[in-house]
Design a protein around this motif. Structure first.
Motif, mmCIF file in Angstrom:
data_model
loop_
_atom_site.group_PDB
_atom_site.id
_atom_site.type_symbol
_atom_site.label_atom_id
_atom_site.label_comp_id
_atom_site.label_asym_id
_atom_site.label_seq_id
_atom_site.Cartn_x
_atom_site.Cartn_y
_atom_site.Cartn_z
ATOM 1 N N TYR A 94 0.796 -1.237 0.000
ATOM 2 C CA TYR A 94 0.000 0.000 0.000
ATOM 3 C C TYR A 94 0.828 1.287 0.000
ATOM 4 O O TYR A 94 0.279 2.375 -0.130
ATOM 5 C CB TYR A 94 -0.983 0.030 1.179
ATOM 6 N N ASP A 109 -4.212 3.796 -5.477
ATOM 7 C CA ASP A 109 -5.087 2.762 -6.026
ATOM 8 C C ASP A 109 -5.173 1.547 -5.100
ATOM 9 O O ASP A 109 -6.230 0.940 -4.950
ATOM 10 C CB ASP A 109 -4.636 2.355 -7.428
ATOM 11 N N ARG A 110 -4.071 1.227 -4.440
ATOM 12 C CA ARG A 110 -4.065 0.076 -3.531
ATOM 13 C C ARG A 110 -4.726 0.420 -2.199
ATOM 14 O O ARG A 110 -5.372 -0.436 -1.588
ATOM 15 C CB ARG A 110 -2.638 -0.422 -3.336
ATOM 16 N N ASN A 112 -7.201 2.517 -1.957
ATOM 17 C CA ASN A 112 -8.616 2.450 -2.302
ATOM 18 C C ASN A 112 -9.121 1.016 -2.338
ATOM 19 O O ASN A 112 -10.250 0.735 -1.934
ATOM 20 C CB ASN A 112 -8.883 3.145 -3.648
ATOM 21 N N LEU A 113 -8.294 0.116 -2.810
ATOM 22 C CA LEU A 113 -8.656 -1.299 -2.838
ATOM 23 C C LEU A 113 -8.886 -1.820 -1.423
ATOM 24 O O LEU A 113 -9.838 -2.558 -1.165
ATOM 25 C CB LEU A 113 -7.563 -2.104 -3.540
#
Length: 115
Positions: A94, A109-110, A112-113
């Motif tokens: 992350y 993006d990670r 948010n994942l």
């Protein structure tokens, strides 16, 4: 660990969708002493996915992306394998160190994942 989980998540009104470990170590005990049986027992009662979120510690983003091995072996041993013994699934990088500046930066993006 198991006391707060019991009080907040099994006796309380909060039911989490998942458990995310940001410590990078075993869920119960840490890097020097682990109690995997206690972690497995607690997670089984909770019955939710247990994810391991990992920051890059020994590599920059560039080194990690270019590596044929992926994550540094020491980091795999401490921050992926130990949580997996507890029952963690899907380790997710992350954040980490920028190769040019040396600053620690997130990977949006990670994150948010994970969220």
């Amino acid at each position: 660990f198991s006391g707060p989980v019991e009080d907040l998540f099994t006796k309380g009104a909060v039911v989490p969708d998942s458990v995310i470990n940001l410590t990078g170590f075993a869920l119960v005990g840490g890097p020097a002493s682990q109690d995997h049986a206690k972690a497995v027992e607690t997670l089984a009662r909770l019955n939710r996915p247990y994810l391991c979120a990992v920051p890059l510690v020994f590599q920059s983003f560039e080194e990690w992306k270019a590596s044929e091995l992926g994550l540094h072996p020491i980091q795999v041993a401490l921050q992926v394998s130990l949580p997996e013994i507890d029952g963690a699934i899907e380790p997710i990088i992350y954040g980490g160190r920028d190769g040019l500046t040396g600053r620690t930066v997130p990977l949006p993006d990670r994150i948010n994942l994970l969220a």
